[in-house]
Design an enzyme around this catalytic site. Structure first.
Site, short mmCIF file in Angstrom:
data_model
loop_
_atom_site.label_atom_id
_atom_site.label_comp_id
_atom_site.label_asym_id
_atom_site.label_seq_id
_atom_site.Cartn_x
_atom_site.Cartn_y
_atom_site.Cartn_z
N LYS A 132 2.93 9.16 5.65
CA LYS A 132 1.82 9.61 4.79
C LYS A 132 1.25 10.95 5.28
O LYS A 132 2.00 11.79 5.76
CB LYS A 132 0.74 8.53 4.71
N GLU A 135 6.40 -2.52 -4.00
CA GLU A 135 5.20 -2.43 -3.18
C GLU A 135 3.99 -2.84 -4.00
O GLU A 135 3.41 -2.00 -4.73
CB GLU A 135 5.00 -0.99 -2.69
N GLY A 174 -1.65 -0.98 2.75
CA GLY A 174 -2.73 -0.51 3.62
C GLY A 174 -3.92 -1.46 3.68
O GLY A 174 -4.98 -1.09 4.18
N SER A 186 1.86 -3.63 3.97
CA SER A 186 1.38 -4.24 5.22
C SER A 186 2.49 -4.99 5.98
O SER A 186 2.25 -6.08 6.52
CB SER A 186 0.18 -5.16 4.95
N HIS A 217 5.34 6.62 -5.30
CA HIS A 217 4.54 5.79 -4.39
C HIS A 217 3.20 5.47 -5.06
O HIS A 217 2.65 6.31 -5.79
CB HIS A 217 4.31 6.54 -3.07
N ASN A 220 6.95 5.47 6.26
CA ASN A 220 6.23 6.49 5.50
C ASN A 220 5.03 6.93 6.32
O ASN A 220 4.08 6.19 6.48
CB ASN A 220 5.78 5.88 4.15
N GLU A 243 0.27 5.50 -4.05
CA GLU A 243 -0.81 6.48 -3.80
C GLU A 243 -0.63 7.70 -4.70
O GLU A 243 -1.62 8.32 -5.11
CB GLU A 243 -0.83 6.85 -2.30
C1 PEP Z 1 3.45 2.43 2.21
O1 PEP Z 1 2.85 3.46 2.51
O2 PEP Z 1 4.42 2.49 1.47
C2 PEP Z 1 2.98 1.15 2.76
C3 PEP Z 1 3.62 0.07 2.42
O3 PEP Z 1 1.88 1.18 3.61
P1 PEP Z 1 1.38 -0.02 4.57
O4 PEP Z 1 2.59 -0.53 5.31
O5 PEP Z 1 0.39 0.62 5.47
O6 PEP Z 1 0.80 -1.08 3.69
#
Ligand code: PEP
Length: 252
Positions: A12, A168, A174, A214, A96, A10, A98
């Site tokens: 972003k 997630e 992040g 992460s 997601h 992703n 976010e």
């Molecule tokens: C994501 O954007 O779905 C995500 C898991 O980000 P990160 O790997 O940076 O934690």
């Protein structure tokens, strides 16, 4: 039937068109010949057409990061599922964290987006996950139950084989904090059991559940060794070809 793993990146709100094309090109050569896992990238909308061209014939699939629930209309600033299909997407990320936490997306809208995506021939990557507060107050499984039930309430069993779920935990996205292998496996196994309850046993056992939060080169192998983890959704570490290629080449 064994579930084919998915490694999804992703991107972003990162990458201009030339940057996205350069990353796409490096991934294309670095991931060539990998057939036992699916690789997916989700560039920003502005780079989708250029990355689609870059990845043509490579086997790397394209995903949107979000979609509207309508195919067309007076929805200023939105992108529709048929537009994503038209530009070459196979997948679309929906719900997601976010989107849920920064832009206020709710289970109700997410359910409509998942339905619209499937109707347009896209495969939704449906994201769920608890916040830190929900984990600390022991609500994780109740939150996952609500998100799965509400998010999939418009979907008939026959369409479920196109759905991918991404667990997630919000506190791991992040932040550099990854769920332990055991925490992730516990959540994934709970989600699979819930799918069995809501749909059918074979739907639950065939559906791919990705872990996100992460994920890095250093933790992907341990996560992928868990029986109910069928792939990873990667944010930060998918923005550089070296780290993403290492994740793509996870060993089980
Ligand atoms: C994501 O954007 O779905 C995500 C898991 O980000 P990160 O790997 O940076 O934690």
């Amino acid at each position: 039937m064994p579930r084919k793993p998915i490694v999804a990146g992703n991107w972003k709100m990162y990458k201009t068109i030339p940057e996205a094309v350069a990353l796409g090109n490096t991934l294309r050569s670095g991931a060539s010949g990998i057939l036992d896992r699916e690789v997916v990238v989700a560039p920003p909308f502005t780079a989708l057409a250029a990355v689609a061209k870059t990845l043509e014939g490579s086997g790397i699939a394209l995903s949107g990061q979000n979609t509207c629930w309508e195919n067309e209309g007076a929805y200023t600033g939105e992108i529709s599922p048929i537009m994503l299909k038209d530009v070459g997407c196979r997948y679309v990320i929906i719900g997601h964290s976010e989107r849920r936490h920064i832009f206020g997306e709710r289970d109700e809208t997410i359910a409509r987006k998942i339905k619209a995506a499937l109707d347009a021939g896209l495969q939704p990557i449906f994201c769920i996950g608890e916040t830190l507060e929900e984990r600390e107050t022991g609500e994780t499984l109740a939150v996952l139950r609500r998100q799965v039930k509400e998010g999939l309430k418009l979907i008939q069993g026959a369409d479920m084989n196109k759905v991918v779920i991404a667990y997630e935990p919000v506190w791991a996205i992040g932040t550099g904090k990854t769920a332990t292998n055991e925490q992730a496996q516990e959540a994934h196994s709970f989600i699979r059991t819930l799918l069995e309850e809501l749909f059918e046993k074979n739907i639950a056992s065939d559906l791919r559940i990705l872990y996100g939060g992460s994920v890095k080169a250093g933790n992907v192998d341990g996560l992928m060794a868990q029986p109910d983890i069928d792939g990873v959704l990667v944010g930060g570490a998918s923005l550089e070809a070296d780290s993403f290629l290492r994740i793509i080449k996870f060993e089980r």
